[in-house]
Scaffold this motif. Structure first.
Motif, PDB file in Angstrom:
ATOM      1  N   HIS A   1      49.941  34.246  42.788  1.00 17.89           N
ATOM      2  CA  HIS A   1      50.010  34.242  41.129  1.00 17.89           C
ATOM      3  C   HIS A   1      48.536  34.697  40.664  1.00 17.89           C
ATOM      4  O   HIS A   1      49.073  34.973  39.596  1.00 17.89           O
ATOM      5  CB  HIS A   1      50.363  32.111  41.598  1.00 17.89           C
ATOM      6  N   ARG A   2      47.309  34.407  41.689  1.00 20.21           N
ATOM      7  CA  ARG A   2      47.151  34.052  40.563  1.00 20.21           C
ATOM      8  C   ARG A   2      45.885  36.193  40.392  1.00 20.21           C
ATOM      9  O   ARG A   2      45.112  36.503  40.023  1.00 20.21           O
ATOM     10  CB  ARG A   2      44.990  33.994  40.926  1.00 20.21           C
ATOM     11  N   LEU A   3      47.068  37.135  40.782  1.00 25.30           N
ATOM     12  CA  LEU A   3      46.373  38.728  41.012  1.00 25.30           C
ATOM     13  C   LEU A   3      46.451  39.001  39.255  1.00 25.30           C
ATOM     14  O   LEU A   3      47.493  38.695  38.626  1.00 25.30           O
ATOM     15  CB  LEU A   3      47.435  39.325  41.624  1.00 25.30           C
ATOM     16  N   PRO A   4      45.796  40.072  38.403  1.00 27.51           N
ATOM     17  CA  PRO A   4      45.850  40.540  37.853  1.00 27.51           C
ATOM     18  C   PRO A   4      47.206  40.674  37.315  1.00 27.51           C
ATOM     19  O   PRO A   4      48.049  41.468  38.256  1.00 27.51           O
ATOM     20  CB  PRO A   4      45.065  42.034  37.680  1.00 27.51           C
ATOM     21  N   THR A   5      47.666  40.857  35.832  1.00 26.82           N
ATOM     22  CA  THR A   5      49.004  40.844  35.401  1.00 26.82           C
ATOM     23  C   THR A   5      48.873  42.918  35.645  1.00 26.82           C
ATOM     24  O   THR A   5      50.342  42.926  36.015  1.00 26.82           O
ATOM     25  CB  THR A   5      49.087  41.277  34.278  1.00 26.82           C
TER      26      THR A   5
END
Length: 484
Positions: free
Chosen positions: A200-204
């Motif tokens: 979820h916290r991967l870069p957009t």
């Protein structure tokens, strides 16, 4: 009969069947360990009540002929023993006719469970396991090369799984078309895994790449499954890699693993043998006439039944995870045609404090194996194991309609400390004496940020939304009543 079999897929068939046997084993173990609380004579949706109103032709099952909890346990544990035997190679050590009977047994036993499983067995991977298991009956064993016709049917199934899932996304939620669905999906999926927070916290921009890659793999790559080697192998391995990525990012029971099994059947068997350091199997004889006859008959049956899932792929109102017959052959598949933007969780609490107050300190929370609850507890990896109650509680948080047939009964069993129900719960705060009252609250959950995780050690942040159920107790008729 040289056209009838494909010797180059001997190892491919072996990889597919052994993986399938492992998934059957998991499914039967799940059934054996969870059925009493969910489907048993005193379960939330009892099988006897179901078979009394549903005819055999609509849900063919051994349990239409007889039901008792002991009989269900015997069927489930027979499935465990049979799938374990196939997993270690028993079906390849016996004559071909015996291997066919073993695979028929696995399919028939699990069909009997699924067809009385009601809401607890309403997931796409149940039908997918049954359809793959039906095709495995006709793939033969070590005594013969796999039939070409059945290998093509397995590819057709894999194509429907992938292409159907791709179409349902493109036709469904606009976030799939805008490449933004994975901004939410890892957080809001039914049962996150230990790596879901990190996904979820991967870069957009990486989420955009994930989504676009998903469209390529599900909408374009499946057509390459029908091309000659080595292109078909490349397509199959691409699907395998994608499925393993999904295994890392969440818990979807055996959906991803059975898709991997289907894809392995497409890989050139010589490549599997070389990678595993296996020598070519001994010379096999040609298939017996009786085996060729049943293979051709099964192929004709599947092709006729394939009209409905094929039509489903081209209509605008595409159905997702639908069975068009009670044998669960030639179904429709797909997942996440829509993606939730926010995550809501039901938090169930009990108290023995009298008189009952709204003071949160008086209430203790029940903890579940897979469903998020304690904000400091990292999500666990469970797949291919399937916690059926946890999944259904996720659906009830979306809409109470999903729990209309069983949720009140579940609360009642918590108030009774029902032993079978308690086996499905990780943390029972009232092990010695049942609570006098239960309440249900709705919270909004989100993954914490990097800063919040470092500061608090919490994986989740939750916010109270509303009470779903006020404090209830057991009434004189042993059913939940609102506390006065």
């Amino acid at each position: 009969m040289e056209w009838f079999t494909a010797g180059d897929y001997w190892w491919s068939r072996l990889a597919f069947q052994r993986t399938l046997a492992a998934l059957y084993l998991t499914a039967f173990l799940v059934a054996a360990s969870q059925f009493r609380a969910l489907l048993g004579e005193h379960g939330l949706t009892p099988v006897p009540r179901f078979v009394a109103r549903v005819p055999f032709r609509s849900a063919p099952s051994l349990f239409q002929l007889h039901y008792s909890d002991r009989f269900f346990a015997a069927i489930a544990w027979l499935g465990v023993a049979l799938s374990a035997a196939v997993l270690v190679g028993a079906a390849d050590a016996v004559p071909l006719w015996a291997a066919v009977l073993m695979w028929i047994g696995l399919w028939a036993l699990y069909l009997s469970i699924v067809n009385v499983g009601q809401t607890w067995y309403g997931f796409g991977w149940e039908s997918l396991l049954l359809e793959a298991g039906f095709l495995a009956i006709f793939l033969g064993n070590a005594r013969t090369d796999p039939p070409v016709l059945v290998l093509w049917l397995v590819r057709w199934l894999l194509f429907r799984v992938e292409f159907g899932a791709g179409l349902i996304k493109i036709r469904g939620d606009r976030c799939w078309r805008e490449l933004t669905c994975l901004d939410f999906h890892h957080e809001t999926q039914p049962m996150p895994g230990p790596l879901s927070w990190f996904f979820h916290r991967l870069p957009t921009p990486l989420h955009r790449v994930e989504t676009a890659a998903n469209h390529v793999v599900q909408l374009i790559v499946p057509f390459a499954l029908f091309t000659p080697q080595p292109v078909a192998t490349v397509a199959a391995l691409t699907i395998v890699v994608t499925q393993l990525w999904l295994v890392l990012s969440g818990n979807f029971a055996w959906l991803n693993w059975i898709t991997v099994a289907l894809a392995l059947s497409v890989v050139d068997g010589r490549l599997i043998g070389d990678l595993a350091g296996l020598s070519d199997p001994a010379e096999r004889g040609g298939p017996p006439v009786w085996f060729a006859v049943i293979v051709i008959a099964a192929t004709a049956l599947v092709l006729v039944l394939s009209y409905w899932p094929a039509r489903n792929l081209i209509v605008k109102q595409q159905r997702m995870n639908a069975s068009f017959n009670s044998l669960h052959i030639a179904g429709a598949y797909g997942a996440f045609g829509s993606v939730n933007r926010h995550r809501h969780e039901l938090i169930i609490e009990g108290t023995n404090v009298q008189p009952v107050t709204a003071d949160d300190a008086a209430w203790q929370e029940y903890g579940f194996y897979g469903k998020p609850g304690d904000v400091r507890r990292m999500p666990r990896q469970w797949a291919p194991w399937h916690w059926r109650l946890d999944w259904m509680l996720w659906f009830v948080a979306l809409s109470p309609a999903y729990g209309r047939s069983w949720f009140d009964g579940f609360i009642e069993r918590l108030l009774m400390n029902d032993p079978d129900t308690m086996r499905l719960i990780r943390d029972n705060p009232f092990p010695d004496q049942p609570p006098t009252h239960i309440r249900v609250r709705l919270y909004r959950y989100r993954f914490t940020t990097w800063h919040e995780l470092r500061e608090t050690g919490a994986w989740w942040h939750r916010t109270y939304v509303r009470d779903v159920s006020p404090p209830v107790r057991l009434g004189p008729e042993t059913s939940p009543h609102t506390s006065t």
